[in-house]
Motif scaffolding. Structure first.
Motif, PDB file in Angstrom:
ATOM      1  N   GLY A  97      56.461 -28.300 -46.470  1.00  0.00           N
ATOM      2  CA  GLY A  97      55.023 -28.345 -46.191  1.00  0.00           C
ATOM      3  C   GLY A  97      54.741 -28.107 -44.718  1.00  0.00           C
ATOM      4  O   GLY A  97      55.546 -27.512 -43.999  1.00  0.00           O
ATOM      5  N   HIS A  98      53.605 -28.608 -44.267  1.00  0.00           N
ATOM      6  CA  HIS A  98      53.213 -28.437 -42.861  1.00  0.00           C
ATOM      7  C   HIS A  98      53.717 -29.627 -42.052  1.00  0.00           C
ATOM      8  O   HIS A  98      53.344 -30.768 -42.334  1.00  0.00           O
ATOM      9  N   VAL A  99      54.557 -29.357 -41.070  1.00  0.00           N
ATOM     10  CA  VAL A  99      55.055 -30.421 -40.192  1.00  0.00           C
ATOM     11  C   VAL A  99      54.716 -30.052 -38.746  1.00  0.00           C
ATOM     12  O   VAL A  99      55.151 -29.008 -38.246  1.00  0.00           O
ATOM     13  N   TRP A 100      53.933 -30.917 -38.119  1.00  0.00           N
ATOM     14  CA  TRP A 100      53.590 -30.752 -36.699  1.00  0.00           C
ATOM     15  C   TRP A 100      54.492 -31.691 -35.892  1.00  0.00           C
ATOM     16  O   TRP A 100      54.689 -32.845 -36.295  1.00  0.00           O
ATOM     17  N   ILE A 101      55.002 -31.195 -34.760  1.00  0.00           N
ATOM     18  CA  ILE A 101      55.901 -32.004 -33.924  1.00  0.00           C
ATOM     19  C   ILE A 101      55.296 -32.060 -32.519  1.00  0.00           C
ATOM     20  O   ILE A 101      54.992 -31.011 -31.924  1.00  0.00           O
ATOM     21  N   VAL A 102      55.100 -33.288 -32.028  1.00  0.00           N
ATOM     22  CA  VAL A 102      54.275 -33.499 -30.821  1.00  0.00           C
ATOM     23  C   VAL A 102      55.046 -34.238 -29.729  1.00  0.00           C
ATOM     24  O   VAL A 102      55.627 -35.297 -29.978  1.00  0.00           O
ATOM     25  N   ASP A 103      55.049 -33.668 -28.520  1.00  0.00           N
ATOM     26  CA  ASP A 103      55.526 -34.377 -27.322  1.00  0.00           C
ATOM     27  C   ASP A 103      54.317 -34.452 -26.385  1.00  0.00           C
ATOM     28  O   ASP A 103      53.922 -33.456 -25.778  1.00  0.00           O
ATOM     29  N   PRO A 104      53.706 -35.633 -26.252  1.00  0.00           N
ATOM     30  CA  PRO A 104      52.420 -35.712 -25.533  1.00  0.00           C
ATOM     31  C   PRO A 104      52.547 -35.481 -24.034  1.00  0.00           C
ATOM     32  O   PRO A 104      51.663 -34.859 -23.425  1.00  0.00           O
ATOM     33  N   ILE A 105      53.617 -35.994 -23.440  1.00  0.00           N
ATOM     34  CA  ILE A 105      53.930 -35.691 -22.030  1.00  0.00           C
ATOM     35  C   ILE A 105      55.439 -35.460 -21.990  1.00  0.00           C
ATOM     36  O   ILE A 105      56.215 -36.378 -22.260  1.00  0.00           O
TER      37      ILE A 105
END
Ligand code: IPD
Ligand code: CA
Ligand code: CA
Length: 255
Positions: A81-89
């Motif tokens: 499916g749709h997987v978003w991967i986030v590094d905010p800083i």
């Protein structure tokens, strides 16, 4: 869900808004905490920016799963499916001590396929955005694929622990190159590979450190692999090499 082009435009607007909020918060006192060691920091801005990015991604793509470094997202055990991967800083140490040389990063994978990526070098105001289907832009203008230089023809992005401890032949690799460069932010160093300023970057990375970079790098004809050439796994951590094809082939022959 919006189509990919609309999503790409909407995410670039989200990244701009996130940058404005981060800049506004940098004027006030930061709250800094240690995570696993004195070299592994997190601040109130990492948390608030992650909250913002996760909230915005959920409103653009409600059914998606979100893997976010500081834990605001979901428990993600599969890339289906749709997987978003986030590094905010990315480069929190630099953020705290230099107020410079840090990035915000977001990547979208659909059924495991690298689809959209965003690396924002906040202080240099450089937003690398896009993916294989929508193309890659730097601040909205198409970014040219970097020249396929060999290791000996360019600077190489190292990480301090790998170079100091000579892991994965880092000293030999950087000796063959025109010289090592170390920034303390995977996002900034990967963006330098995208821009053709480095022929490669090798570091021990977690999924959020290279998810966006992998999308952008592969879209520009660069290669992303484990240090022995095996494919990367977006749900685990390890030594990741992002390089031109020729530099990768020279490095694999050394390893
Ligand atoms: C770190 C930076 C650093 C890399 C570390 C990462 P963070 O990210 O990208 O350059 O060497 O492995 O953890 O913790 O500042 O997001
Ligand atoms: Ca981070
Ligand atoms: Ca990071």
């Amino acid at each position: 869900m919006k189509d990919l082009e609309q999503l790409n435009q909407a995410m670039q607007a989200v990244m701009q808004a996130a940058r404005a909020q981060v800049l506004a918060k940098m004027g006030s006192q930061l709250t800094v905490a240690e995570k696993t060691s004195r070299r592994d920091l997190v601040t109130n801005v990492d948390h608030s920016n992650e909250d913002f990015l996760v909230h915005e991604i959920r409103s653009l793509d409600p059914a998606a799963h979100i893997l976010a470094e500081e834990g605001t997202g979901d428990q993600v055990a599969s890339m289906q499916g749709h997987v978003w991967i986030v590094d905010p800083i990315d480069g929190t140490m630099n953020f705290v001590h230099q107020r410079n040389h840090f990035a915000m990063m977001v990547g979208l994978y659909i059924d495991g396929e690298p689809t959209l990526g965003y690396i924002y070098d906040v202080m240099a105001e450089k937003l690398y955005a896009g993916g294989p289907q929508v193309g890659v832009t730097l601040n909205g203008k198409p970014l040219k694929a970097p020249a396929d230089l060999d290791l000996s023809e360019g600077l190489f992005g190292a990480s301090s622990p790998l170079l100091i401890n000579d892991r994965f032949h880092m000293q030999q690799i950087t000796t063959i190159s025109l010289g090592p460069r170390i920034m303390g932010s995977a996002g900034i160093q990967i963006s330098q590979v995208l821009a053709g300023e480095l022929v490669g970057y090798l570091s021990y990375l977690r999924p959020w450190d290279f998810a966006a970079g992998r999308v952008l790098a592969e879209s520009l004809g660069l290669v992303v692999s484990q240090v022995d050439g095996r494919p990367v796994d977006m749900l685990s951590s390890g030594a990741v090499l992002i390089a031109t094809k020729r530099a990768q082939s020279t490095i694999l022959a050394i390893s």
